[in-house]
Design a protein around this motif. Structure first.
Motif, short mmCIF file in Angstrom:
data_model
loop_
_atom_site.label_atom_id
_atom_site.label_comp_id
_atom_site.label_asym_id
_atom_site.label_seq_id
_atom_site.Cartn_x
_atom_site.Cartn_y
_atom_site.Cartn_z
N HIS A 101 61.88 -24.22 42.38
CA HIS A 101 63.25 -24.98 42.26
C HIS A 101 63.74 -26.00 43.26
O HIS A 101 63.14 -25.83 44.45
CB HIS A 101 64.35 -23.89 42.08
N GLN A 102 64.35 -27.07 42.80
CA GLN A 102 64.58 -28.16 43.84
C GLN A 102 65.27 -27.46 45.33
O GLN A 102 65.20 -27.94 46.20
CB GLN A 102 65.50 -29.16 43.22
N GLN A 103 65.94 -26.38 44.85
CA GLN A 103 66.96 -25.90 46.24
C GLN A 103 66.01 -25.29 47.06
O GLN A 103 66.09 -25.09 48.25
CB GLN A 103 67.76 -24.72 45.81
N ALA A 104 64.56 -25.02 46.77
CA ALA A 104 63.64 -24.38 47.55
C ALA A 104 63.16 -25.20 48.56
O ALA A 104 62.54 -25.02 49.68
CB ALA A 104 62.56 -23.77 46.77
N ALA A 105 63.17 -26.69 48.31
CA ALA A 105 62.80 -27.78 49.25
C ALA A 105 64.09 -28.44 49.96
O ALA A 105 63.64 -29.34 50.50
CB ALA A 105 62.06 -28.84 48.40
N SER A 106 65.17 -27.84 49.78
CA SER A 106 66.27 -28.42 50.30
C SER A 106 66.41 -27.83 51.84
O SER A 106 65.94 -26.90 52.40
CB SER A 106 67.56 -27.96 49.51
N ASP A 154 55.51 -26.44 56.05
CA ASP A 154 55.08 -25.40 56.11
C ASP A 154 55.43 -24.17 55.55
O ASP A 154 55.64 -23.18 56.25
CB ASP A 154 55.09 -25.22 57.74
N GLN A 155 55.86 -24.56 54.53
CA GLN A 155 56.62 -23.40 53.70
C GLN A 155 55.83 -22.99 52.17
O GLN A 155 56.63 -22.49 51.17
CB GLN A 155 58.34 -23.52 53.31
N ALA A 156 54.68 -23.07 52.32
CA ALA A 156 53.61 -22.88 51.15
C ALA A 156 54.43 -23.58 49.80
O ALA A 156 54.41 -23.02 48.69
CB ALA A 156 53.75 -21.39 51.14
N LEU A 181 57.29 -29.54 42.71
CA LEU A 181 56.75 -28.50 44.07
C LEU A 181 56.43 -27.32 42.99
O LEU A 181 57.00 -26.83 42.31
CB LEU A 181 57.90 -28.19 44.78
N THR A 182 55.27 -26.53 43.85
CA THR A 182 54.67 -25.47 43.13
C THR A 182 54.36 -24.69 44.25
O THR A 182 54.06 -25.02 45.44
CB THR A 182 53.61 -25.57 42.35
N THR A 183 54.24 -23.37 44.13
CA THR A 183 53.71 -22.29 44.75
C THR A 183 52.57 -21.62 44.33
O THR A 183 53.05 -21.11 43.14
CB THR A 183 54.71 -21.54 45.49
N LYS A 184 51.50 -20.98 44.80
CA LYS A 184 50.47 -20.29 44.12
C LYS A 184 50.63 -18.93 45.04
O LYS A 184 50.73 -18.59 46.11
CB LYS A 184 49.34 -20.98 44.54
N ILE A 185 50.33 -17.91 44.12
CA ILE A 185 50.35 -16.44 44.54
C ILE A 185 49.18 -15.93 44.35
O ILE A 185 48.61 -15.98 42.94
CB ILE A 185 51.46 -15.55 43.71
N ARG A 222 64.20 -21.16 50.05
CA ARG A 222 63.45 -22.27 51.01
C ARG A 222 62.28 -21.57 51.81
O ARG A 222 61.21 -22.30 52.18
CB ARG A 222 64.39 -22.88 51.75
N ARG A 223 62.24 -20.40 52.21
CA ARG A 223 61.35 -19.85 53.40
C ARG A 223 60.36 -18.94 52.64
O ARG A 223 60.74 -18.12 52.00
CB ARG A 223 62.50 -19.13 54.37
N THR A 224 59.09 -19.04 52.95
CA THR A 224 58.20 -18.26 52.36
C THR A 224 58.35 -16.93 52.47
O THR A 224 58.06 -16.17 51.89
CB THR A 224 56.86 -18.71 53.07
#
Length: 252
Positions: free
Chosen positions: A103-108, A115-117, A125-129, A233-235
């Motif tokens: 979500h856009q709030q993850a990059a705010s 450095d937050q995956a 923006l994407t994260t991989k698990i 926001r933080r991994t």
């Protein structure tokens, strides 16, 4: 009063309670409200709602969020998850990954995505698990990376210290290096050959059918909305929620 939606049942709580800090015998203050606190975290995890929308019955949202963060940094969620995975089925080990949109709030925030995956692609923006499961498709280990990170790059770390009769994975994991690692733990590599191989390496097609269990596990995990979409926001906070969701799979 009956168990509210998203909350731990009595049987689940009995399994979890001895694994949490603040129990009798632990140094410091006794965590008399541990069950209420965990239920509050589960409500946020399952609903996907903002922390500010946490129902008042769980306490002040800032207090609950602060404590959730403290447990993430202390490794509490990971320890609870690992304690529940002791009764595993190691006949097969399975590797796979899934991409979750951020979500856009993850990059705010002041530090943004640094450095937050978080990886940036055409879709945002994407994260991989990256995940390892046992033969029944129950989670054993997670690694969280940016969305563009290759699947096979995390396989060695996921398999480190593990043992099993076979390792099941799709074509994305077909590499000579990984096959050597799998042989080193005394397991058979049940991995279809990539098209780039000049000579295909045969695999047990019957055993490979079991791999759908890890796919079904990801589907179950994505019922938890803060696993299916990344809002943190933080991994370390996102990973904390991943451990909590995975613990619930083991508590079923």
């Amino acid at each position: 009063m009956g168990v509210k939606r998203y909350e731990l049942s009595e049987a689940q709580w009995i399994k979890v309670a001895p694994l949490l800090p603040g129990k009798l015998g632990d140094p410091g203050r006794t965590g008399s409200d541990n069950r209420l606190f965990v239920n509050g975290c589960l409500w946020v995890l399952r609903s996907g709602a903002h922390w500010r929308d946490l129902p008042e019955r769980y306490g002040r949202w800032k207090t609950v969020h602060r404590r959730f963060s403290r447990w993430c940094h202390a490794g509490v969620w990971e320890r609870v998850f690992e304690a529940l995975t002791v009764d595993r089925d190691n006949k097969y080990l399975m590797l796979d990954s899934t991409i979750v949109r951020a979500h856009q709030q993850a990059a705010s925030g002041k530090r943004g995505a640094k450095d937050q995956a978080l990886g940036r692609s055409r879709g945002g923006l994407t994260t991989k698990i990256h995940m390892l499961t046992d033969a029944l498709g129950r989670p054993l280990r997670f690694i969280v990376t940016a969305g563009q990170v290759g699947d096979v790059t995390q396989a060695h770390a996921l398999l480190e210290g593990q043992a099993g009769d076979a390792v099941l994975a799709d074509k994305a994991y077909d590499s000579n290096a990984l096959r050597t690692i799998i042989a080193g733990i005394g397991a058979e590599a049940v991995i279809p050959s990539n098209r780039t191989r000049k000579i295909a390496i045969p695999h047990d097609a019957i055993v490979y059918k079991q791999r759908n269990r890890i796919e079904r596990c990801f589907n179950r995990l994505k019922h938890f909305r803060r696993f299916a979409t990344r809002y943190e926001r933080r991994t370390i906070h996102f990973t904390g929620f991943a451990f909590l969701a995975a613990a619930m799979i083991w508590l079923r």
